[in-house]
Design a protein around this motif. Structure first.
Motif, PDB file in Angstrom:
ATOM      1  N   LYS A 192       0.819  -1.234   0.000  1.00 45.44           N
ATOM      2  CA  LYS A 192       0.000   0.000   0.000  1.00 45.44           C
ATOM      3  C   LYS A 192       0.846   1.274   0.000  1.00 45.44           C
ATOM      4  N   PHE A 193       2.153   1.138   0.282  1.00 53.38           N
ATOM      5  CA  PHE A 193       3.019   2.329   0.285  1.00 53.38           C
ATOM      6  C   PHE A 193       3.896   2.432  -0.961  1.00 53.38           C
ATOM      7  N   ASP A 194       3.897   1.368  -1.781  1.00 53.08           N
ATOM      8  CA  ASP A 194       4.827   1.328  -2.903  1.00 53.08           C
ATOM      9  C   ASP A 194       4.351   2.225  -4.044  1.00 53.08           C
ATOM     10  N   GLY A 195       5.131   3.248  -4.344  1.00 52.70           N
ATOM     11  CA  GLY A 195       4.785   4.135  -5.464  1.00 52.70           C
ATOM     12  C   GLY A 195       4.140   5.439  -5.038  1.00 52.70           C
ATOM     13  N   ASN A 196       3.494   5.434  -3.861  1.00 51.97           N
ATOM     14  CA  ASN A 196       2.772   6.651  -3.457  1.00 51.97           C
ATOM     15  C   ASN A 196       3.435   7.346  -2.263  1.00 51.97           C
ATOM     16  N   SER A 197       4.668   6.914  -1.904  1.00 54.99           N
ATOM     17  CA  SER A 197       5.336   7.481  -0.726  1.00 54.99           C
ATOM     18  C   SER A 197       6.600   8.226  -1.146  1.00 54.99           C
ATOM     19  N   MET A 198       6.853   9.334  -0.487  1.00 57.35           N
ATOM     20  CA  MET A 198       8.041  10.131  -0.792  1.00 57.35           C
ATOM     21  C   MET A 198       8.736  10.503   0.513  1.00 57.35           C
ATOM     22  N   MET A 199      10.020  10.170   0.594  1.00 52.63           N
ATOM     23  CA  MET A 199      10.813  10.590   1.749  1.00 52.63           C
ATOM     24  C   MET A 199      11.349  11.984   1.455  1.00 52.63           C
ATOM     25  N   CYS A 200      11.163  12.874   2.427  1.00 53.19           N
ATOM     26  CA  CYS A 200      11.449  14.298   2.193  1.00 53.19           C
ATOM     27  C   CYS A 200      12.289  14.895   3.321  1.00 53.19           C
ATOM     28  N   ARG A 201      13.005  15.945   2.977  1.00 51.50           N
ATOM     29  CA  ARG A 201      13.702  16.718   4.003  1.00 51.50           C
ATOM     30  C   ARG A 201      12.678  17.450   4.856  1.00 51.50           C
ATOM     31  N   LYS A 202      13.015  17.653   6.118  1.00 51.65           N
ATOM     32  CA  LYS A 202      12.133  18.443   6.981  1.00 51.65           C
ATOM     33  C   LYS A 202      12.385  19.923   6.704  1.00 51.65           C
ATOM     34  N   LEU A 203      11.309  20.667   6.578  1.00 54.55           N
ATOM     35  CA  LEU A 203      11.411  22.107   6.338  1.00 54.55           C
ATOM     36  C   LEU A 203      10.527  22.839   7.333  1.00 54.55           C
ATOM     37  N   GLN A 204      10.874  24.093   7.551  1.00 50.76           N
ATOM     38  CA  GLN A 204       9.929  24.960   8.273  1.00 50.76           C
ATOM     39  C   GLN A 204       9.066  25.614   7.201  1.00 50.76           C
ATOM     40  N   MET A 205       7.811  25.172   7.096  1.00 56.54           N
ATOM     41  CA  MET A 205       6.973  25.633   5.979  1.00 56.54           C
ATOM     42  C   MET A 205       6.582  27.105   6.144  1.00 56.54           C
ATOM     43  N   LEU A 206       6.539  27.814   5.016  1.00 50.65           N
ATOM     44  CA  LEU A 206       6.155  29.236   5.031  1.00 50.65           C
ATOM     45  C   LEU A 206       4.630  29.333   4.939  1.00 50.65           C
ATOM     46  N   PRO A 207       4.037  30.321   5.638  1.00 49.06           N
ATOM     47  CA  PRO A 207       2.567  30.342   5.812  1.00 49.06           C
ATOM     48  C   PRO A 207       1.792  30.927   4.622  1.00 49.06           C
ATOM     49  N   ASP A 227      15.090  25.464   4.854  1.00 51.55           N
ATOM     50  CA  ASP A 227      15.926  24.402   5.421  1.00 51.55           C
ATOM     51  C   ASP A 227      16.706  24.959   6.615  1.00 51.55           C
ATOM     52  N   GLU A 228      17.589  24.125   7.204  1.00 53.37           N
ATOM     53  CA  GLU A 228      18.309  24.563   8.424  1.00 53.37           C
ATOM     54  C   GLU A 228      19.129  25.819   8.167  1.00 53.37           C
ATOM     55  N   GLU A 229      19.622  25.972   6.931  1.00 56.13           N
ATOM     56  CA  GLU A 229      20.457  27.160   6.638  1.00 56.13           C
ATOM     57  C   GLU A 229      19.615  28.388   6.299  1.00 56.13           C
ATOM     58  N   GLY A 230      18.291  28.227   6.300  1.00 53.23           N
ATOM     59  CA  GLY A 230      17.432  29.370   5.981  1.00 53.23           C
ATOM     60  C   GLY A 230      17.214  29.575   4.488  1.00 53.23           C
ATOM     61  N   ASN A 231      17.611  28.579   3.676  1.00 51.97           N
ATOM     62  CA  ASN A 231      17.348  28.678   2.233  1.00 51.97           C
ATOM     63  C   ASN A 231      15.903  28.289   1.938  1.00 51.97           C
ATOM     64  N   ILE A 232      15.334  28.920   0.913  1.00 51.38           N
ATOM     65  CA  ILE A 232      13.965  28.568   0.504  1.00 51.38           C
ATOM     66  C   ILE A 232      14.020  27.307  -0.361  1.00 51.38           C
ATOM     67  N   VAL A 233      13.177  26.339   0.004  1.00 49.38           N
ATOM     68  CA  VAL A 233      13.147  25.039  -0.663  1.00 49.38           C
ATOM     69  C   VAL A 233      11.702  24.745  -1.056  1.00 49.38           C
ATOM     70  N   LEU A 234      11.522  24.166  -2.236  1.00 47.87           N
ATOM     71  CA  LEU A 234      10.189  23.802  -2.700  1.00 47.87           C
ATOM     72  C   LEU A 234       9.730  22.551  -1.957  1.00 47.87           C
ATOM     73  N   GLY A 235       8.517  22.593  -1.373  1.00 50.47           N
ATOM     74  CA  GLY A 235       8.028  21.462  -0.591  1.00 50.47           C
ATOM     75  C   GLY A 235       6.695  20.955  -1.105  1.00 50.47           C
TER      76      GLY A 235
END
Length: 289
Positions: free
Chosen positions: A83-98, A212-220
């Motif tokens: 049930k997880f094969d193909g539909n799961s993505m491992m991602c970096r943790k980000l502080q999401m912008l509001p 990200d941890e360095e404060g760079n903007i990352v697409l999430g």
């Protein structure tokens, strides 16, 4: 095998904490008008995850994204289930912008309703005489605030997006607002131009970004899926009315036209919906799922 519980369940996605990363699972649930329907749409989650991967790979030259892997073998044993094969993505943790970063290349939906009322979309004055589904002279950026589940997002002006960001990140509001706008328009331009060559018009879409941890903007989040965008077939595109689309428009239209539906779709509408998702994936990537 340890049973894992999602730390967050959205309308259609579940997010699991994996220590220094997250695992995002796109389920086969479907939501319309901010309500989760009683039906599941088989393979829909796989389409969303694999399509996001396709676009993330294509746009790495514009900015980094949060994707680490879509291979369950890179994930904890719990995810080695069918049930997880193909539909799961491992991602970096980000502080999401509001801010939800919405870009519109064509006039449709709530933008068309607003234009008919006063000639503007989200406070942006547009040329007179536009017809429904017309291509805009240039794509416009119309941010909105992120609502809690059950509430509706609120469209805001670009100026207001500076205030929202400034409140959360003092001294950074203007810089972040500018970057979000510029990245959103650059991503849209590159991907919409590509999609058009493949026979799909991306009428509008939304992106989400984090730090990200360095404060760079990352697409999430997800990217340019039929859930977060309006995809129209370029073949047969004709301004002056609504367009058929490759997303859950089938489901939305049926719900609108059938009262007393109790948020349950007939099976043929479910089948047509997933057929559209699969077709858009095939057209854009050249591959079958």
């Amino acid at each position: 095998m340890t049973e894992l519980k999602p730390i967050k369940e959205g309308k259609v996605r579940e997010i699991y904490d994996n220590g220094d990363s997250l695992i995002m699972v796109a389920t086969d649930r479907i939501s319309c008008f901010d309500v989760i329907l009683n039906n599941e749409v088989t393979k829909k989650g796989t389409v969303l995850t694999q399509m996001s991967k396709f676009w993330f790979d294509m746009t790495e030259d514009i900015l980094p994204n949060h994707m680490i892997s879509v291979d369950v073998n890179d994930m904890p044993e719990f995810f080695h289930q069918k049930k997880f094969d193909g539909n799961s993505m491992m991602c970096r943790k980000l502080q999401m912008l509001p801010i939800e970063c919405i870009v519109r290349g064509y006039i449709t939906g709530s933008g068309w309703a607003s234009y008919q009322e006063n000639g503007t979309v989200c406070g942006i004055k547009l040329p007179e005489g536009l017809k429904e589904s017309d291509k805009l002279p240039e794509a416009i950026y119309t941010p909105s605030t992120k609502a809690e589940i059950g509430d509706h997002d609120e469209n805001i002006s670009y100026e207001r997006s500076i205030d929202v960001l400034e409140k959360e990140f003092p001294g950074k509001g203007k810089e972040y607002a500018e970057k979000l706008r510029d990245y959103t328009l650059a991503l849209y331009k590159k991907c919409a131009d590509y999609a058009l060559k493949k026979g799909i018009i991306i009428a509008d879409t939304k992106f989400e970004f984090g730090l990200d941890e360095e404060g760079n903007i990352v697409l999430g989040d997800e990217m340019l899926t039929p859930d977060s965008s309006r995809f129209w077939p370029a073949d047969g595109y004709e301004p002056g009315h609504g367009q058929p689309s490759f997303d859950k428009q089938f489901a939305r239209d049926w719900l609108k036209n059938n009262k007393g539906h109790d948020w349950t779709l007939p099976q043929d509408i479910v089948d047509k919906t997933i057929e559209k998702y699969l077709q858009s994936y095939q057209m854009l990537t050249g591959k079958d799922l």
